[in-house]
Write a protein that holds these residues in place. Sequence first.
Motif, mmCIF file in Angstrom:
data_model
loop_
_atom_site.group_PDB
_atom_site.id
_atom_site.type_symbol
_atom_site.label_atom_id
_atom_site.label_comp_id
_atom_site.label_asym_id
_atom_site.label_seq_id
_atom_site.Cartn_x
_atom_site.Cartn_y
_atom_site.Cartn_z
ATOM 1 N N UNK A 109 51.474 34.554 -18.665
ATOM 2 C CA UNK A 109 50.784 35.852 -18.279
ATOM 3 C C UNK A 109 51.946 37.045 -17.606
ATOM 4 N N UNK A 110 52.889 36.475 -17.053
ATOM 5 C CA UNK A 110 53.829 37.266 -16.511
ATOM 6 C C UNK A 110 55.051 37.634 -17.427
ATOM 7 N N UNK A 111 55.071 36.996 -18.356
ATOM 8 C CA UNK A 111 55.823 37.685 -19.805
ATOM 9 C C UNK A 111 55.098 38.753 -20.306
ATOM 10 N N UNK A 148 46.320 31.472 -25.448
ATOM 11 C CA UNK A 148 46.454 30.799 -23.900
ATOM 12 C C UNK A 148 45.754 31.778 -23.043
ATOM 13 N N UNK A 149 45.828 33.365 -23.064
ATOM 14 C CA UNK A 149 45.479 34.139 -22.010
ATOM 15 C C UNK A 149 44.502 35.301 -22.693
ATOM 16 N N UNK A 175 43.671 39.661 -15.875
ATOM 17 C CA UNK A 175 44.476 38.804 -16.738
ATOM 18 C C UNK A 175 44.034 37.302 -16.491
ATOM 19 N N UNK A 176 43.643 36.463 -17.223
ATOM 20 C CA UNK A 176 43.208 35.217 -16.905
ATOM 21 C C UNK A 176 43.941 34.334 -17.909
ATOM 22 N N UNK A 205 52.677 40.741 -18.922
ATOM 23 C CA UNK A 205 52.183 41.948 -18.379
ATOM 24 C C UNK A 205 53.077 43.235 -18.829
ATOM 25 N N UNK A 206 54.532 43.170 -18.768
ATOM 26 C CA UNK A 206 54.947 44.387 -19.563
ATOM 27 C C UNK A 206 54.266 45.236 -20.498
ATOM 28 N N UNK A 207 54.076 44.054 -21.447
ATOM 29 C CA UNK A 207 53.511 44.651 -22.687
ATOM 30 C C UNK A 207 51.888 45.110 -22.711
ATOM 31 N N UNK A 208 51.089 44.502 -21.757
ATOM 32 C CA UNK A 208 50.061 44.884 -21.336
ATOM 33 C C UNK A 208 49.773 46.214 -20.717
ATOM 34 N N UNK A 209 50.768 46.442 -19.789
ATOM 35 C CA UNK A 209 50.909 47.380 -18.813
ATOM 36 C C UNK A 209 51.300 48.841 -19.811
ATOM 37 N N UNK A 210 52.384 48.459 -20.778
ATOM 38 C CA UNK A 210 52.590 49.631 -21.820
ATOM 39 C C UNK A 210 51.676 50.028 -22.587
#
Length: 112
Positions: free
Chosen positions: A63-65, A23-24, A40-41, A67-72
Amino acid sequence: MDCIFCAIANGEIPSKKVYEDDEILAFHDIDPQAPVHVLIIPKQHIKWAYDVNETNSAVVAHIFEKIPEIAKSLGVEDGFRIVNNCGDIAGQSVKHLHFHLMAGRPFGWPAG
Ligand code: AMP
Ligand code: ZN
């Protein structure tokens, strides 16, 4: 439709990917404004935040779900800024919905 982020999503234009699923996609901004600057798109073309509605908002939630994983995964531990520019007046240069994840330096408020 001539859309650079659709072309990145379907692999026609290369990007430095940091996360991808059905999806993203998240990839490094080509002109980073912070030590960490990722876009993030949704893979589906949504022009801008004005076009988010109850039919397509699940991908925004997704996307917002993630974001924590991507940031970490980027080593971001002390916080970050998420930015969406909607429309020319807000500085939206690419008309495909995207969220900037920026980190690694202090950010002022209000944003300019
Ligand atoms: P905005 O100004 O909010 O529409 O953000 C668009 C962002 O896309 C800018 O920060 C650009 O640096 C970035 N950008 C444009 N083309 C590319 C590309 N091919 N790969 C990665 N980032 C890009
Ligand atoms: Zn697009």
